[in-house]
Design an enzyme around this catalytic site. Structure first.
Site, PDB file in Angstrom:
ATOM      1  CB  CYS A  70      12.176   4.807  -3.139  1.00 20.54           C
ATOM      2  SG  CYS A  70      11.698   4.658  -4.860  1.00 20.54           S
ATOM      3  CB  CYS A 127      13.637  10.378   0.874  1.00 25.96           C
ATOM      4  SG  CYS A 127      14.787  11.424  -0.041  1.00 25.96           S
ATOM      5  CG  HIS A 128      10.058   8.047   1.130  1.00 26.90           C
ATOM      6  ND1 HIS A 128       9.372   9.022   1.819  1.00 26.90           N
ATOM      7  CD2 HIS A 128      10.283   8.550  -0.103  1.00 26.90           C
ATOM      8  CE1 HIS A 128       9.172  10.051   1.031  1.00 26.90           C
ATOM      9  NE2 HIS A 128       9.715   9.812  -0.145  1.00 26.90           N
ATOM     10  CB  CYS A 159     -19.010   3.851 -14.991  1.00 25.04           C
ATOM     11  SG  CYS A 159     -17.715   4.730 -15.879  1.00 25.04           S
ATOM     12  CB  CYS A 184     -21.942  -2.158 -16.250  1.00 28.22           C
ATOM     13  SG  CYS A 184     -22.223  -2.644 -17.974  1.00 28.22           S
ATOM     14  CG  HIS A 185     -19.281  -1.404 -13.037  1.00 30.35           C
ATOM     15  ND1 HIS A 185     -18.942  -2.734 -12.972  1.00 30.35           N
ATOM     16  CD2 HIS A 185     -18.679  -0.922 -14.160  1.00 30.35           C
ATOM     17  CE1 HIS A 185     -18.153  -3.039 -14.001  1.00 30.35           C
ATOM     18  NE2 HIS A 185     -17.979  -1.959 -14.739  1.00 30.35           N
ATOM     19  NE  ARG A 192     -11.593  -4.796 -15.869  1.00 24.38           N
ATOM     20  CZ  ARG A 192     -12.490  -4.745 -16.845  1.00 24.38           C
ATOM     21  NH1 ARG A 192     -12.357  -3.878 -17.836  1.00 24.38           N
ATOM     22  NH2 ARG A 192     -13.542  -5.557 -16.848  1.00 24.38           N
ATOM     23  CB  CYS A 226     -14.693  -0.115 -18.782  1.00 27.82           C
ATOM     24  SG  CYS A 226     -14.817  -1.350 -17.485  1.00 27.82           S
TER      25      CYS A 226
END
Lengths: 159, 107, 266
Positions: free
Chosen positions: C81, C84-85, C182, C185-186, C223, C227
């Protein structure tokens, strides 16, 4: 454990069903599932095996634990023992025991006068709510003991 | 086997009591879990011993049981005596040892 | 090389009876932005303490690993990586705030994991990492950690609009045997308990996050799958279009919250 849902937003049968999945989660965690459990007597025996016939005293030892642990996989615990930590008067060892795990022993930590301070922090597993016991062995032969209760929250939502 | 991280002060005054923090990445397999598919017990594999030497002697030692959490974290204290290496050793069931050393400069 | 672990312990680290916390960087962190709150604000002080200390937080091992991987040559092109970076490149400094992004060539969104694998295959001629592998988690945790403290700031304009809308639709759609979205609940119940578990706003600003339940770090797609299984729906695959679109929408919900990677959550 009560479910405090806003029933305007979630229908009652959803709540009951999700509460049901919570029960499933409890039985499927299986950290130590299916084995014999320690109890206060097992911890008492482990301590007697360690210190023999000596009497343990309260005081001079502090056990720091959350009253309610968010997750039993990782419960922060710290023990501090008051001592001058001099070459003639120091803490030799601290032992930690669990009354509700499959085995009573958690860990032993050994100090020297070069420790400067008899304090240790770590993290332990608790399969359920239980008492945790810490025992300090001093260089002069004295033994100090302390016991704290911890409530353990089951699970962690989601897979 | 496992990877460890340690934090101690770069420089301390003689006689000063300083905190050392340690963590090692390890599953701490209890030996009590079962493989969900086969039903067989997963063999126990934990780090059972953690020892720290400084000034040529053990200044902190410990014995661990399966109730120590995965990725064990321990912090403790040491009194600064003389400049030199502080050596950390984690011993796994079966005898494999992970080592780490930091240099403590005492002024 | 490992000398940077040896930070100077300030006197304040010895926190006495109340604290497991160590060297906290919470001073610069934004845990509340407008009406949005990080999952950090829902965690117990003990869990916050594990997150705040870069030794106590077990996911910092992955930050180290990712840093080493960044400069490690891999693949037939003989590149890393870092070829280039540079480690201090501007790209790395805010990458954790921006992803997923629109990729014109693909004509759809690309998550950070997918971008890493595209670069590995095209530029390095190296094998792609598996989604939830140690190497992929190390790389994504290391990269996002470079943006720690910066505000979440995904683009939802122009060509991104249809994917943002798809993510929002997924978020609001009821699914599974429990017929729950989703949002049920959230959004509707954030701050309420479901049995013993405190429902959060489901913010993603700490991912990949170390979960006490998993006893290791995991991606936001892991995650999402958890859920979806919890409401008894069939989960989508890691890197599926559905989850990448959802990841964008969830990242937008947390706009302004600091990147916390690697966070620690229940």
């Amino acid at each position: 454990m009560s479910v405090q849902f806003n029933t305007q937003n979630i229908r009652r049968r959803d709540v009951l069903a999700l509460a049901g999945t919570g029960v499933v989660a409890v039985s499927s965690i299986g950290l130590f599932a299916g084995d014999a459990m320690a109890d206060p007597a097992a911890v008492a025996k482990a301590i007697k095996d360690r210190i023999g016939g000596k009497k343990s005293m309260a005081g001079n030892i502090t056990l720091e634990l959350p009253q309610i642990a968010e997750n039993g996989n990782t419960v922060p615990i710290a023990v501090e023992v008051e001592s001058p930590m001099s070459s003639s008067d120091y803490v030799k060892a601290v032992h930690i025991y669990a009354e509700g795990n499959p085995a009573p022993d958690v860990a032993t930590f050994r100090f020297t006068p070069d420790s400067g301070r008899a304090r240790v922090s770590t993290r332990m597993r608790m399969i359920k709510s239980q008492n945790i016991v810490a025992v300090a062995e001093m260089s002069n032969g004295k033994v100090h003991m302390v016991k704290n209760a911890v409530k353990v929250t089951i699970g962690g939502c989601g897979g | 086997m496992a990877k460890a991280r340690v934090k101690a002060p770069k420089s301390v005054k003689k006689g000063e009591v300083f905190e050392v923090k340690t963590l090692i990445s390890h599953k701490m397999e209890t030996g009590l879990r079962k493989n969900k598919k086969t039903g067989k017990k997963i063999p126990r594999k934990i780090i059972n011993k953690f020892s720290v030497t400084y000034g040529g002697k053990e200044v902190f030692g410990s014995d661990w049981h399966p109730a120590v959490s995965a990725n064990p974290y321990v912090s403790f204290f040491v009194k600064a005596s003389a400049s030199g290496p502080m050596k950390f050793q984690w011993t796994e069931d079966g005898g494999a040892v992970t080592e780490k050393t930091v240099n403590i400069k005492v002024t | 090389m490992k000398n940077h672990f040896q930070g100077i312990l300030m006197g304040a680290v010895v926190v006495g009876l109340s604290g497991f916390a160590g060297i906290a960087s919470s001073a610069e962190m934004t845990y509340k932005a407008g009406d949005r709150s990080s999952g950090y604000t829902y965690a117990t002080k003990e869990t916050q303490g594990i997150q705040d200390d870069d030794i106590a937080n077990p996911a910092y091992v992955y930050v180290d690993d990712g840093e080493a991987l960044w400069s490690k040559v891999d693949g037939k092109a003989g590149k890393s990586c870092a070829s280039c970076h540079a480690v201090d490149s501007a790209m790395l400094s805010d990458v954790g705030t921006r992803y997923p992004v629109y990729n014109a060539k693909l004509g759809k969104l690309q998550s950070l994991e997918q971008k890493i694998n595209q670069e590995r295959e095209e530029k390095m001629v190296a094998k792609p990492y598996k989604w939830e592998s140690g190497s992929m988690l190390a790389m994504t945790i290391y990269m996002r950690n470079q943006s720690k403290g910066k505000p979440m700031n995904v683009s939802i304009d122009g060509p991104v609009i249809p994917f943002f809308e798809a993510g929002k639709k997924f978020y609001d759609q009821k699914r599974g045997q429990l017929d729950m979205s989703c949002a049920n609940c959230h959004v509707d119940n954030a701050g309420n308990r479901i049995r013993a578990n405190l429902l959060t706003e489901g913010q993603s600003n700490g991912f990949p996050t170390y979960r006490l339940k998993w006893q290791k770090p995991g991606s936001i797609h892991r995650r999402f799958r958890g859920c979806n299984k919890q409401v008894r729906a069939t989960p989508y695959g890691y890197g599926s279009d559905e989850y990448v679109n959802l990841e964008l929408y969830v990242a937008w919900r947390g706009r302004g919250l600091s990147v916390e990677t690697p966070a620690v959550r229940n």
